[in-house]
Design an enzyme around this catalytic site. Structure first.
Site, short mmCIF file in Angstrom:
data_model
loop_
_atom_site.label_atom_id
_atom_site.label_comp_id
_atom_site.label_asym_id
_atom_site.label_seq_id
_atom_site.Cartn_x
_atom_site.Cartn_y
_atom_site.Cartn_z
N TYR A 235 18.27 21.61 9.73
CA TYR A 235 19.49 22.48 9.14
C TYR A 235 19.39 23.27 8.17
O TYR A 235 18.84 22.94 6.96
CB TYR A 235 20.55 21.14 8.72
CG TYR A 235 21.08 20.47 10.04
CD1 TYR A 235 20.68 20.72 11.28
CD2 TYR A 235 21.78 19.40 9.69
CE1 TYR A 235 20.90 20.01 12.26
CE2 TYR A 235 22.14 18.15 10.84
CZ TYR A 235 21.64 18.84 11.90
OH TYR A 235 22.41 17.97 13.16
N PRO B 296 31.56 16.17 19.67
CA PRO B 296 32.56 15.40 20.44
C PRO B 296 33.59 16.10 20.84
O PRO B 296 34.10 15.49 21.79
CB PRO B 296 32.77 14.17 19.32
CG PRO B 296 32.47 15.01 18.12
CD PRO B 296 31.20 15.67 18.10
N LEU B 297 33.98 17.19 20.57
CA LEU B 297 35.05 17.83 21.00
C LEU B 297 34.84 18.82 22.14
O LEU B 297 35.65 19.46 22.73
CB LEU B 297 35.95 18.71 19.74
CG LEU B 297 36.11 17.83 18.54
CD1 LEU B 297 36.87 18.95 17.54
CD2 LEU B 297 37.37 17.01 18.95
N GLY B 298 33.61 18.79 22.40
CA GLY B 298 33.37 20.00 23.70
C GLY B 298 33.28 21.19 23.31
O GLY B 298 33.35 21.66 22.16
N VAL C 219 36.32 22.79 24.40
CA VAL C 219 37.78 22.87 24.38
C VAL C 219 38.34 24.23 23.52
O VAL C 219 39.07 25.02 23.96
CB VAL C 219 38.41 21.65 24.20
CG1 VAL C 219 39.91 21.89 24.32
CG2 VAL C 219 38.14 20.57 25.20
N PHE C 220 37.79 24.10 22.37
CA PHE C 220 38.18 25.14 21.43
C PHE C 220 37.26 26.28 21.28
O PHE C 220 37.41 27.29 20.48
CB PHE C 220 38.58 24.47 19.90
CG PHE C 220 39.46 23.35 20.04
CD1 PHE C 220 40.76 23.58 20.52
CD2 PHE C 220 38.96 22.03 19.75
CE1 PHE C 220 41.77 22.34 20.51
CE2 PHE C 220 39.74 20.82 19.98
CZ PHE C 220 40.95 20.94 20.19
N GLU D 76 35.59 27.91 24.26
CA GLU D 76 35.43 28.60 25.45
C GLU D 76 36.91 28.88 26.01
O GLU D 76 37.50 27.75 26.13
CB GLU D 76 34.55 28.22 26.38
CG GLU D 76 33.05 28.09 25.84
CD GLU D 76 31.90 27.62 27.03
OE1 GLU D 76 32.52 27.08 28.15
OE2 GLU D 76 30.87 27.30 26.50
#
Length: 289
Positions: free
Chosen positions: A49, A203-205, A207-208, A210
């Protein structure tokens, strides 16, 4: 053997350093404290990182924070050799016994700690030798430098290869409402059979991130569920991940303090079964078989 108790939601540090937010030492100290105050006591790292810089920045902040080591849990990973860093001419993986031990010791120095609660191999390599990995892990455990060992992004068969030689406690994989393959391809089933706890990165994929048919369908449904449950969309998406019986631990990468303060609501939220299936249905774009 009992595994280290980690917080039900884990703070991901990948974006804390120069790869994204470039937080100052004092900002990191504040963020560590905010996480702990909100019962997020586990911090997920990897040596790569920030191009091998974020661990040391976090370690400096941790040192200045005067937080007792037993108040938090530290995870780190090794194995990825980034192109253009160190002396690497090409991106590759290294899982020799010597390198694994050196990398953990380097992470300990950077993080200003004597041990890692969890140490993970970052990505599988076709050239990894299970016996050599096991020797390194057993040495690190016997020296008290790591408590639990696990994997990251390993398939069931790759996990089985390593499991034949040494105990595996965790596997950090990509799993979300928009990336639900692990619950269909045997990955999460295998972990339940072998008492391996899954962690979920992203974990939110998407959704916010694309604007595609899939995410538009999900956002439309989420708007209804937000009204029904009185929590944010991100809380509902985390709750969807948490409902899986494999007891997934989501790794949340946000540095937004208001969002961090809301994260644990996902642990308390009990999505109704039909709402869980509704989210999966909208993600797939069709009803379950």
């Amino acid at each position: 053997m009992a595994k280290t108790k980690l917080s039900p939601i884990i703070a991901g540090t990948m974006n804390w350093g120069i790869w994204d937010k470039n937080l100052t030492t004092s900002e990191m100290v504040h963020l560590i404290n905010i996480c702990i105050e909100n019962k997020i006591t586990t911090f997920d790292h990897a040596d790569i990182y920030g191009g091998y810089t974020t661990e040391a920045q976090f370690g400096k902040a941790f040192g200045e924070s005067t937080i007792s080591r037993d108040k938090l849990q530290l995870i780190s990973k090794c194995g990825i050799q980034l192109e253009g860093n160190r002396t690497n001419k090409i991106k590759h993986y290294n899982y020799s016994k010597e390198y694994i031990i050196w990398s953990v010791e380097n992470s300990l120095k950077n993080l200003q700690t004597d041990y890692l609660n969890v140490f993970l191999l970052h990505r599988p390599s076709p050239l990894m030798v299970a016996d050599e990995i096991a020797e390194a892990v057993e040495k690190l455990k016997s020296d008290g430098k790591i408590i639990d060992f696990g994997l990251s992004n390993f398939t069931a068969s790759q996990t089985e290869l390593i499991l034949q030689k040494t105990e595996i406690s965790y596997n950090q994989i990509q799993f979300s409402a928009t990336h639900h393959e692990p619950m269909l391809d045997g990955s999460l089933d295998y972990m339940q059979v072998h008492d391996i706890i899954p962690m979920s990165w992203n974990p939110l994929g998407t959704v916010f991130r694309e604007d595609i048919e899939q995410t538009r369908r999900l956002k439309k449904l989420l708007a209804q569920l937000v009204e029904k449950y009185g929590v944010g969309s991100d809380t509902i998406l985390l709750s969807w991940v948490l409902k899986h019986p494999s007891k997934v631990l989501p790794v949340a990468g946000t540095v937004n303090i208001a969002r961090i303060q809301q994260l644990m609501k996902a642990v308390e939220l009990q999505l109704e079964q039909e709402d869980w299936f509704a989210i999966w249905t909208e993600s797939m774009g069709n009803r379950v078989p």
